[in-house]
Design an enzyme around this catalytic site. Structure first.
Site, PDB file in Angstrom:
ATOM      1  N   HIS A 163       8.525  -0.458   5.747  1.00 50.82           N
ATOM      2  CA  HIS A 163       7.867   0.611   6.360  1.00 50.82           C
ATOM      3  C   HIS A 163       8.571   0.831   7.871  1.00 50.82           C
ATOM      4  O   HIS A 163       8.528   2.078   8.260  1.00 50.82           O
ATOM      5  CB  HIS A 163       6.439   0.319   6.819  1.00 50.82           C
ATOM      6  N   SER A 208       7.075  -5.315  13.934  1.00 54.88           N
ATOM      7  CA  SER A 208       7.365  -5.292  12.600  1.00 54.88           C
ATOM      8  C   SER A 208       8.991  -5.647  12.097  1.00 54.88           C
ATOM      9  O   SER A 208       9.909  -5.019  12.886  1.00 54.88           O
ATOM     10  CB  SER A 208       7.009  -3.905  12.214  1.00 54.88           C
ATOM     11  N   ASP A 233       7.320  -6.102   2.243  1.00 51.59           N
ATOM     12  CA  ASP A 233       7.665  -5.180   2.949  1.00 51.59           C
ATOM     13  C   ASP A 233       8.909  -5.553   3.740  1.00 51.59           C
ATOM     14  O   ASP A 233       9.045  -6.246   4.971  1.00 51.59           O
ATOM     15  CB  ASP A 233       6.514  -5.275   4.246  1.00 51.59           C
TER      16      ASP A 233
HETATM   17  N1  ARG Z   1       0.028  -1.857  10.094  1.00 49.69           N
HETATM   18  C1  ARG Z   1       1.286  -1.896  10.202  1.00 49.69           C
HETATM   19  C2  ARG Z   1       1.876  -1.464  11.438  1.00 49.69           C
HETATM   20  O1  ARG Z   1       0.971  -1.248  12.259  1.00 49.69           O
HETATM   21  C3  ARG Z   1       1.961  -1.155   8.915  1.00 49.69           C
HETATM   22  C4  ARG Z   1       2.075   0.342   8.791  1.00 49.69           C
HETATM   23  C5  ARG Z   1       2.553   0.699   7.639  1.00 49.69           C
HETATM   24  N2  ARG Z   1       1.991   0.576   6.502  1.00 49.69           N
HETATM   25  C6  ARG Z   1       0.940   1.192   5.831  1.00 49.69           C
HETATM   26  N3  ARG Z   1       0.311   1.047   4.811  1.00 49.69           N
HETATM   27  N4  ARG Z   1       0.609   2.360   6.604  1.00 49.69           N
HETATM   28  O2  ARG Z   1       2.890  -0.689  11.613  1.00 49.69           O
HETATM   29  N1  GLU Z   2       2.957  -2.733  11.580  1.00 53.78           N
HETATM   30  C1  GLU Z   2       3.186  -3.050  12.874  1.00 53.78           C
HETATM   31  C2  GLU Z   2       4.637  -2.479  13.286  1.00 53.78           C
HETATM   32  O1  GLU Z   2       5.032  -1.578  12.800  1.00 53.78           O
HETATM   33  C3  GLU Z   2       3.330  -4.603  13.198  1.00 53.78           C
HETATM   34  C4  GLU Z   2       1.646  -4.476  13.036  1.00 53.78           C
HETATM   35  C5  GLU Z   2       1.198  -4.837  14.662  1.00 53.78           C
HETATM   36  O2  GLU Z   2       0.861  -4.193  15.278  1.00 53.78           O
HETATM   37  O3  GLU Z   2       0.938  -6.085  14.955  1.00 53.78           O
HETATM   38  O4  GLU Z   2       5.302  -2.962  14.336  1.00 53.78           O
END
Ligand code: ARG
Ligand code: GLU
Length: 709
Positions: A84, A644, A220
């Protein structure tokens, strides 16, 4: 009774602080944590992680792009980050013939690695405490305004002097809300090439449905390479990869770039976030996502058109629901209040601590007054800006400044640019969705915001359209040039400076101007004033906490809020109990992917190739000792957005996986951390290598890595 209750709460609060899992530590000061890290199982030293005298792990961790972390895993600059995080680049390189998002991408030779102009990586080379220099000439008598001015002057001078002597990018960063400052030396790399990415049904497996959720099965990761002077970069350090996996209770640490946390807010602010702002945001986004879903379910083309928009809105939406629930279930506000009682008691012991009590009391007033502006901003960004046509019409603003003296080349270039923007916009635009969003959001906006404090356009709906929002939206969408691709292109093709009026009179443009104009004149100036006040109060309150906590709670060490600088966090691998009668294990396997598989649901499609490997159990040396293929695991590391792609490392500093998310129940950790539910989610490096090696057959990448069997 009240006292007793508070004492119990305080001890509850600080029993949590005894646990070592909380904290995002400054790498240059890691020697303070070394004993504890070693007691938890770490076999290396703080100096192995961060040193400026010899190569250390910090030389293998970068800020990737604008907001992720990446780590170097070969002596030729090979870089791992999340799928991502690489997503935009995978998308940019994709065409109808080569759809790398769907199919995956593997450069089978170095020549096939794809340049990503504009993509940068930043590596910390040195950081030096310059607090005294930045706060030089500041006394107890200095006013807030004077202080801001002096700090800025001191920082500017420091940066200028140092930059003249350094090849690295020099900046000064504030820690502890302006109580500590570091001079940072960063090396910037601007030749980063794309090397590999799994197909989205692996790299995004579970999609938005599983986002923030444990158990998780997302592969990921994506692969890039740093080049310097046109050649693969030779780093001072690269991570060794461990194929040993993790077990419950194992020590781990995460090294990366957390963006923002607010752990030292007063209760009144946490209450405003969790009980006033987030519920509104969640409610508005629920309404938008319901509309998206309704159309996306019906039509494959629309599903694709709105996939990325859905993901953007859905990510925060889901997280904030978790924050609201976490703050409620784990009594976040009550814990903060109990702490404040203790803080007051500490302040009372010395007269000169009255500045801290004053700051803490003042928060109540300032936040109460600020709420009106905070909500106005929230409705602007969440409801007003949710209407795509309004946003899109704003891009024509520059054309309104064009006149007969504008050079022809300049105008032509602007028109070309607008045409490209328009093409991009219409490609992913479905008007029935936008109309429905417009009706829903304008109703919510109008009903929630006071008549005398909202954009004029909302009052006009009441006056000219007798409050009939549907009629107003019909009018705008029927009349606006920008609602039609054909009309927009025609308008651009034949554009003459005399036609600028057509834009300023366009009803979508008028709506946009009304909303943004109200914000710029009525909301922003006041908000900025309140934010400055709040920041000053927070700095003073932070200073108080920095004195009080070591005295009253010597077992607790303070750490600065995340500020997009390199940090180390550590914790142990392990499952948890998110709620009554539910227990989560600490790892997932390929079996879980097969259990979730559903060929009819986009997020849960499994490719034939993955099936073949699964059926043959062809995992090679990447299988766990239990014989299965481990996919992801959780541990008690204190992470946030920006982490991330961060490397998660074992007791010996070897790479176990890539951090990519947190568990939903613990998303409140940006405001208050509870080790019993706050867990980070990582993809197991063995799954990553299995995919590169067995799935994609890109063995040249495996060959250049250093792998510890
Ligand atoms: N929750 C993760 C973050 O905050 C992953 C976001 C990307 N993935 C998704 N399914 N939208 O960035
Ligand atoms: N998916 C998040 C990022 O892009 C990390 C998840 C979080 O917030 O800990 O950094």
């Amino acid at each position: 009774m009240k006292k007793l209750f508070l004492t119990i709460l305080t001890s509850l609060l600080f029993s949590g602080m005894l646990r070592a899992d909380e904290g995002m530590w400054i790498p240059a000061l890691l020697h303070k944590n070394e004993a504890e890290m070693q007691a938890m199982g770490m076999k290396i030293t703080a100096d192995d992680i961060y040193s400026i005298n010899h190569s250390s792990m910090k030389d293998a961790v970068v800020l990737f792009g604008g907001g992720c972390t990446g780590e170097i895993v070969s002596d030729q600059g090979l870089l791992l980050t999340n799928h991502h995080c690489g997503f935009d680049w995978i998308q940019k390189h994709s065409t109808v013939e080569h759809d790398y998002l769907t199919e995956g991408f593997w450069a089978m030779t170095m020549d096939e690695e794809l340049p990503c102009p504009g993509l940068k990586a930043k590596m910390l080379r040195n950081m030096v405490d310059v607090t005294e220099k930045v706060l030089f000439n500041i006394t107890d008598e200095t006013t807030d305004e004077e202080r801001a001015k002096i700090v800025k002057e001191n920082i500017d001078k420091l940066v200028k002097d140092q930059q003249a002597m350094s090849d690295y990018k020099v900046t000064v960063e504030s820690f502890y809300l302006g109580n500590q400052y570091f001079l940072m030396f960063n090396e910037i790399f601007d030749d980063i090439r794309m090397v590999g990415a799994p197909p989205s049904n692996i790299g995004k497996f579970g999609g938005d449905t599983d986002n923030w959720v444990w158990p998780r099965h997302t592969g990921d990761f994506s692969i890039f390479r740093i080049y310097k002077d046109g050649k693969p970069y030779k780093p001072d350090y690269h991570f060794t990869i461990s194929l040993k996996g993790v077990e419950e209770g194992d020590f781990t640490f995460v090294f990366g770039y957390p963006a923002r946390t607010n752990e030292y807010l007063p209760a009144v602010a946490v209450n405003q976030e969790a009980n006033v702002v987030y519920p509104v945001v969640v409610d508005l986004r629920t309404q938008i996502l319901d509309i998206y879903n309704k159309y996306q379910e019906k039509d494959a083309k629309i599903r694709l058109q709105y996939a990325s928009k859905h993901a953007d809105i859905g990510n925060g939406w889901k997280k904030w629901m978790g924050v609201i629930e976490g703050i409620h279930n784990f009594k976040g506000i009550e814990k903060k209040q109990a702490f404040e009682e203790a803080f007051y008691a500490w302040c009372q012991k010395q007269r000169n601590r009255v500045i801290y009590t004053r700051a803490l009391r003042e928060f109540d007033n300032v936040y109460a007054e600020f709420e009106k502006y905070r909500m106005a901003t929230t409705y602007l960004t969440e409801a007003g800006f949710a209407i795509e046509l309004f946003n899109f019409s704003s891009v024509f603003d520059p054309l309104t400044e064009v006149d007969k003296d504008t050079p022809k080349e300049e105008l032509d270039a602007l028109i070309e640019e607008l045409k490209a923007t328009a093409a991009g916009f219409y490609k992913d635009y479905y008007m029935p969705i936008d109309k429905e969003v417009a009706v829903t959001m304008l109703k919510a906006y109008r009903d929630a915001q006071p008549k005398d404090f909202r954009p004029e356009i909302l009052n006009e709906i009441d006056k000219k359209f007798k409050g009939n929002v549907e009629a107003y939206v019909d009018y705008v969408f029927n009349r606006s040039i920008f609602a039609s691709e054909e009309k927009t292109n025609k308008f651009l093709d034949g554009f003459k400076p005399s036609q600028a009026k057509k834009i300023t009179k366009d009803p979508a443009f008028v709506a946009y101007k009304s909303i943004i104009g109200f914000y710029l004149t009525e909301v922003y100036p006041k908000s900025a004033e309140y934010n400055a006040k709040i920041n000053n109060l927070r700095r003073v309150y932070m200073e108080g906490q920095m004195k009080m906590i070591p005295e009253v709670y010597p077992e607790k060490r303070l750490y600065p809020d995340a500020n997009f600088t390199l940090r180390v966090t550590y914790g142990k691998v392990g499952g948890f109990k998110p709620k009554d009668a539910v227990t989560y294990g600490y790892f997932t396997t390929l079996d879980g992917i097969m259990q979730k598989e559903n060929p009819n649901i986009y997020d849960y499609v499994v490719t034939d190739r993955l099936h073949e490997l699964y059926d043959a159990k062809d995992y090679g040396r990447y299988a766990d000792k239990d014989g299965t293929m481990h996919v992801a695991f959780i541990a008690g590391n204190h992470t946030t957005g920006g982490n991330s792609g961060s490397p998660i490392l074992n007791a010996e500093g070897k790479l176990l996986g890539l951090n990519f998310d947190r568990t939903w129940e613990g998303t409140m950790s940006d405001l208050i951390y509870d080790p019993s539910i706050c867990k980070n989610i990582s993809v197991d490096i063995r799954y990553v290598l299995f995919l590169i090696d067995k799935y994609a057959g890109c063995t040249r990448l495996i060959d250049e890595m250093t792998i510890d069997e």
